[in-house]
Design a protein around this motif. Structure first.
Motif, PDB file in Angstrom:
ATOM      1  N   LEU A 246       0.758  -1.188   0.180  1.00 44.76           N
ATOM      2  CA  LEU A 246       0.075  -0.119  -0.175  1.00 44.76           C
ATOM      3  C   LEU A 246       0.792   1.312  -0.095  1.00 44.76           C
ATOM      4  O   LEU A 246       0.223   2.457  -0.003  1.00 44.76           O
ATOM      5  CB  LEU A 246      -0.843  -0.074   1.271  1.00 44.76           C
ATOM      6  N   GLY A 247       2.175   0.931   0.046  1.00 41.31           N
ATOM      7  CA  GLY A 247       3.170   2.219   0.042  1.00 41.31           C
ATOM      8  C   GLY A 247       2.892   3.059   1.220  1.00 41.31           C
ATOM      9  O   GLY A 247       3.332   4.174   1.353  1.00 41.31           O
ATOM     10  N   LEU A 248       2.640   2.559   2.556  1.00 37.91           N
ATOM     11  CA  LEU A 248       2.529   3.093   3.631  1.00 37.91           C
ATOM     12  C   LEU A 248       3.960   3.061   4.295  1.00 37.91           C
ATOM     13  O   LEU A 248       4.064   3.971   5.545  1.00 37.91           O
ATOM     14  CB  LEU A 248       1.737   2.588   4.687  1.00 37.91           C
ATOM     15  N   ASP A 249       5.129   2.605   3.659  1.00 39.86           N
ATOM     16  CA  ASP A 249       6.319   2.677   4.494  1.00 39.86           C
ATOM     17  C   ASP A 249       6.966   4.087   4.004  1.00 39.86           C
ATOM     18  O   ASP A 249       7.939   4.140   4.502  1.00 39.86           O
ATOM     19  CB  ASP A 249       7.170   1.494   4.150  1.00 39.86           C
ATOM     20  N   GLU A 250       6.433   4.776   3.226  1.00 36.85           N
ATOM     21  CA  GLU A 250       7.131   6.206   2.784  1.00 36.85           C
ATOM     22  C   GLU A 250       6.734   7.307   3.664  1.00 36.85           C
ATOM     23  O   GLU A 250       5.508   7.247   4.373  1.00 36.85           O
ATOM     24  CB  GLU A 250       6.691   6.216   1.413  1.00 36.85           C
ATOM     25  N   PRO A 251       7.493   8.221   3.774  1.00 36.41           N
ATOM     26  CA  PRO A 251       7.099   9.367   4.589  1.00 36.41           C
ATOM     27  C   PRO A 251       5.855  10.184   4.053  1.00 36.41           C
ATOM     28  O   PRO A 251       5.597  10.214   3.085  1.00 36.41           O
ATOM     29  CB  PRO A 251       8.446  10.440   4.426  1.00 36.41           C
ATOM     30  N   VAL A 252       5.061  10.600   5.009  1.00 35.18           N
ATOM     31  CA  VAL A 252       3.777  10.988   4.998  1.00 35.18           C
ATOM     32  C   VAL A 252       3.764  12.119   3.892  1.00 35.18           C
ATOM     33  O   VAL A 252       2.807  12.193   3.087  1.00 35.18           O
ATOM     34  CB  VAL A 252       3.178  11.435   6.502  1.00 35.18           C
ATOM     35  N   LEU A 253       4.828  12.904   3.900  1.00 33.43           N
ATOM     36  CA  LEU A 253       4.682  14.350   3.056  1.00 33.43           C
ATOM     37  C   LEU A 253       4.709  13.691   1.661  1.00 33.43           C
ATOM     38  O   LEU A 253       4.119  14.215   0.777  1.00 33.43           O
ATOM     39  CB  LEU A 253       6.015  15.135   3.494  1.00 33.43           C
ATOM     40  N   VAL A 254       5.805  12.749   1.194  1.00 35.13           N
ATOM     41  CA  VAL A 254       5.922  12.049   0.100  1.00 35.13           C
ATOM     42  C   VAL A 254       4.735  11.511  -0.393  1.00 35.13           C
ATOM     43  O   VAL A 254       4.420  11.846  -1.494  1.00 35.13           O
ATOM     44  CB  VAL A 254       7.144  11.163   0.127  1.00 35.13           C
ATOM     45  N   ARG A 255       3.911  10.813   0.333  1.00 36.59           N
ATOM     46  CA  ARG A 255       2.575  10.416   0.180  1.00 36.59           C
ATOM     47  C   ARG A 255       1.505  11.246  -0.110  1.00 36.59           C
ATOM     48  O   ARG A 255       0.830  11.059  -1.012  1.00 36.59           O
ATOM     49  CB  ARG A 255       2.188   9.338   1.522  1.00 36.59           C
ATOM     50  N   TYR A 256       1.695  12.548   0.517  1.00 32.78           N
ATOM     51  CA  TYR A 256       0.570  13.443   0.264  1.00 32.78           C
ATOM     52  C   TYR A 256       0.868  14.065  -1.078  1.00 32.78           C
ATOM     53  O   TYR A 256      -0.118  14.159  -1.849  1.00 32.78           O
ATOM     54  CB  TYR A 256       0.574  14.603   1.139  1.00 32.78           C
ATOM     55  N   VAL A 257       2.151  14.434  -1.281  1.00 28.15           N
ATOM     56  CA  VAL A 257       2.343  14.874  -2.729  1.00 28.15           C
ATOM     57  C   VAL A 257       1.964  13.845  -3.738  1.00 28.15           C
ATOM     58  O   VAL A 257       1.428  14.351  -4.859  1.00 28.15           O
ATOM     59  CB  VAL A 257       3.906  15.197  -2.914  1.00 28.15           C
ATOM     60  N   GLN A 258       2.357  12.627  -3.566  1.00 32.59           N
ATOM     61  CA  GLN A 258       1.876  11.647  -4.691  1.00 32.59           C
ATOM     62  C   GLN A 258       0.286  11.583  -4.787  1.00 32.59           C
ATOM     63  O   GLN A 258       0.170  11.555  -6.048  1.00 32.59           O
ATOM     64  CB  GLN A 258       2.332  10.197  -4.291  1.00 32.59           C
ATOM     65  N   TRP A 259      -0.450  11.553  -3.590  1.00 32.72           N
ATOM     66  CA  TRP A 259      -1.693  11.611  -3.815  1.00 32.72           C
ATOM     67  C   TRP A 259      -2.088  12.727  -4.512  1.00 32.72           C
ATOM     68  O   TRP A 259      -3.304  12.493  -5.421  1.00 32.72           O
ATOM     69  CB  TRP A 259      -2.418  11.563  -2.172  1.00 32.72           C
ATOM     70  N   VAL A 260      -1.643  14.064  -4.232  1.00 28.44           N
ATOM     71  CA  VAL A 260      -2.184  15.098  -4.949  1.00 28.44           C
ATOM     72  C   VAL A 260      -1.709  15.020  -6.348  1.00 28.44           C
ATOM     73  O   VAL A 260      -2.944  15.179  -7.257  1.00 28.44           O
ATOM     74  CB  VAL A 260      -1.532  16.309  -4.488  1.00 28.44           C
ATOM     75  N   GLY A 261      -0.686  14.541  -6.660  1.00 28.14           N
ATOM     76  CA  GLY A 261      -0.454  14.219  -8.047  1.00 28.14           C
ATOM     77  C   GLY A 261      -1.214  13.451  -8.931  1.00 28.14           C
ATOM     78  O   GLY A 261      -1.677  13.929  -9.793  1.00 28.14           O
ATOM     79  N   ASN A 262      -1.695  12.290  -8.198  1.00 28.73           N
ATOM     80  CA  ASN A 262      -2.781  11.542  -8.866  1.00 28.73           C
ATOM     81  C   ASN A 262      -4.133  12.144  -8.872  1.00 28.73           C
ATOM     82  O   ASN A 262      -4.784  11.831  -9.881  1.00 28.73           O
ATOM     83  CB  ASN A 262      -3.032  10.093  -8.062  1.00 28.73           C
ATOM     84  N   ALA A 263      -4.551  12.865  -7.659  1.00 30.25           N
ATOM     85  CA  ALA A 263      -5.681  13.400  -7.802  1.00 30.25           C
ATOM     86  C   ALA A 263      -5.999  14.567  -8.642  1.00 30.25           C
ATOM     87  O   ALA A 263      -7.219  14.595  -9.356  1.00 30.25           O
ATOM     88  CB  ALA A 263      -6.114  13.901  -6.176  1.00 30.25           C
TER      89      ALA A 263
END
Lengths: 316, 297
Positions: free
Chosen positions: A54-71
């Motif tokens: 699920l990609g939960l091992d990455e830092p939260v900030l990185v995940r947020y940026v990825q999420w925004v990029g997809n969204a």
């Protein structure tokens, strides 16, 4: 008009940013997480595998940026628990919530205006007091409890109305079944906004009745009926459009509880499932969609307002 | 010259401020519904805070009378599905419910006042940032936030209070912001500023005391809102957890006994409604009493 839309667009982006940041960091920084609600016998290795998948091992900030990029490309990810696309799950449910809220607004506005006008015209008399008192009761009663009491009365005791579900849909749609399923949820949901509309109509009507042009109309000998329903009511109703915009977030909040009581398969019951299952992508998706609903409906309200009120229309 | 006018200004605002407190109560007296509500609330709080000390039954222990017993002298409201004394549960539940309402309101007041006063007083960047956040909080349907926050953060009493407070401050911040904008233009605030008072001192000593009546009104309505929210999240199983009783969670399982023991499903709901009603009446009454147009009515 163009500047207005541009300005609105900028505000909406900021709003969306704040809302998603708050929700994203809230759910991701809280202890627990999706692995916390897995089967109890899952081994640490299994949990680790899930976390990585699920990609939960990455830092939260990185995940947020990825999420925004997809969204921003319209991809809200895949639901953790059902492996369906988040967009599809929300698209399945959203129409039911919109149906419920739209009918609630229609009902509340019609009933609210009638009661508010009666209250203003009978100011200080018994009818005014009864309506005022009932409005405050409507604001004070826990809606879930009122809903349960209504179910006991109309479904269990009298057997007039079904207690839950959205009724027959699609091919075997029939009007009576649909209306009977909609009646109680609309009634309960309207307790969250109806009292405000009644009060607002009352004060708006009283304000208009004290204006000079009403006195002029009366003194030039216009019939009382014409003064009340042509000169006053039309002007008193304009501000009511604006309060609908303010009440929409509250209406959607109320929809969560109302949907839970009546087993209405809208977005309110979906957020409960998503939160219980720690389904992060689904929670984020619902947050985005519900914020969009608020933004779009407020925009609609403003456009209608500017079309109805010539003073605003000419200013823009 | 300047000194004299400052003094005068301070006197002018200082004096009505003191008088206003009395005016508030006497005006409230004229509004019978609000005045009755005030005394009713005092009574309810006294009963639920003192009552549990006097009543012999515990809300969590089984009484030995059996489950779903009818009312009797021993158990005025009978017993619940597990055989616990309903009267004791109503008292203790009321205490928890009202305490949650009061605490959440206090938290909301603190957050809302700080955010509203800072935004109004400092202006510029502080204002834009704080007011954008406030608007964002107003635009999201807050029940979604409450629901998600409580599921991920857990449902300890502290979290319940905190999460309710974190969604309840918005209205207060808006009121305080508007009032701060108004009051900071007065000469006595400028004078304090010129005399070298720190921003904190100006806010605490000069601005906030003027806004206090509006804050009280918002606080009264915030309690009503907090109690309703707590009962709604209890219905979804996200409020304060049993066996600790609250009026909200007492309703959770009562529906199945509605015909055998209707009191279980009706009493807590009626209690919530009446208390919230009284707070709403009181808040409305206080707002009317503060309205400068009051004299005309």
């Amino acid at each position: 008009m163009f500047r207005f839309i541009l300005n609105r667009f900028g505000q909406s982006i900021i709003l969306m940013f704040i809302v998603t940041v708050i929700t994203f960091f809230l759910i991701n920084l809280a202890p627990g997480g999706p692995t916390g609600v897995m089967r109890m016998d899952a081994s640490p290795e299994e949990r680790q595998a899930i976390v990585e998948r699920l990609g939960l091992d990455e830092p939260v900030l990185v995940r947020y940026v990825q999420w925004v990029g997809n969204a921003v490309q319209g991809d809200l990810g895949t639901s953790f628990n059902s492996s369906e696309a988040v967009v599809d799950r929300i698209a399945d449910r959203l129409p039911y919530t919109i149906e419920l809220t739209v009918f609630t607004i229609i009902f509340s506005v019609i009933a609210g205006i009638i009661l508010g006008v009666i209250s203003a015209l009978k100011r200080g008399k018994a009818a005014d007091h009864v309506i005022n008192f009932s409005s405050v009761i409507g604001l004070s009663v826990p809606s879930f409890w009122l809903g349960l009491m209504l179910i006991l009365l109309f479904s269990v005791e009298l057997g007039w109305l079904p207690s839950s579900g959205v009724g027959p849909r699609g091919a075997d749609f029939d009007f009576a079944g649909w209306a009977s399923h909609l009646a109680m949820p609309v009634l309960i949901l309207s307790t969250t906004v109806l009292p405000n509309i009644v009060r607002f109509t009352r004060s708006s009507m009283l304000e208009v009745l004290s204006q000079n042009y009403i006195r002029t109309a009366r003194s030039k000998g216009a019939k009382e009926f014409i003064v009340l329903y042509v000169h006053s009511l039309r002007n008193a109703l304009i501000p009511i459009i604006s309060i609908i915009g303010v009440l929409i977030p509250r209406l959607l909040s109320g929809a969560v509880i109302t949907e839970a009581i009546f087993g209405w398969t809208g977005i309110g019951t979906l957020i409960i499932e998503a939160a219980n299952g720690r389904d992060y992508p689904l929670i984020m998706g619902i947050t985005v969609v519900i914020t969009l609903v608020v933004i779009v409906s407020n925009l609609l309200v403003d456009i209608i307002y500017s079309q109805v009120d010539p003073r605003v229309k000419n200013m823009a | 010259m300047l000194g004299a006018s400052v003094k005068e200004e301070v006197n002018q605002t200082e004096e009505p401020r003191r008088r206003r407190r009395f005016v508030l109560l006497s005006r409230l007296k004229q509004n019978k519904v609000a005045y009755i509500s005030l005394w009713f609330l005092v009574l309810v709080h006294a009963v639920v805070f003192i009552g549990p000390l006097l009543w012999p039954y515990s809300p969590e222990e089984l009484t030995g009378t059996g489950a779903l017993a009818n009312w009797s002298l021993q158990h005025p409201f009978g017993t619940d599905d597990l055989g616990r004394d309903v009267f004791a549960r109503m008292l203790h539940g009321g205490r928890v419910t009202l305490l949650v309402g009061l605490c959440a309101m206090l938290f909301s007041l603190i957050i809302g006042t700080i955010i509203g006063a800072c935004a109004g007083f400092f202006g510029k960047v502080v204002e834009s940032v704080l007011m954008r956040i406030t608007e964002a909080m107003m635009a999201i349907p807050n029940f979604f936030f409450v629901l998600v926050a409580l599921t991920v953060l857990g449902t300890t009493p502290f979290m319940v209070v905190l999460v309710i407070a974190l969604t309840g401050w918005v209205e207060i911040a808006r009121v305080v912001y508007g009032e701060t904008l108004r009051w900071k233009e007065y000469e006595f605030v400028e004078a304090a500023n010129a005399a070298g008072a720190t921003a904190k001192r100006i806010l605490m000593k000069y601005v906030i005391p003027q806004i206090l009546p509006s804050i009280i009104v918002s606080g009264t309505l915030a309690i009503a809102w907090a109690i309703l929210t707590e009962s709604a999240i209890s219905y979804l199983g996200l409020g304060i957890q049993p066996p600790t009783p609250t009026w909200g969670n007492m309703l959770q399982n009562s529906q199945q006994y509605i015909w055998t023991a209707p009191i279980l499903g009706v009493l807590p709901g009626v209690a919530i409604t009446i208390v919230v009603l009284a707070y709403n009446f009181l808040g409305d009454g206080l707002r009317d009493a503060l309205d400068p147009r009051f004299a005309k009515k």
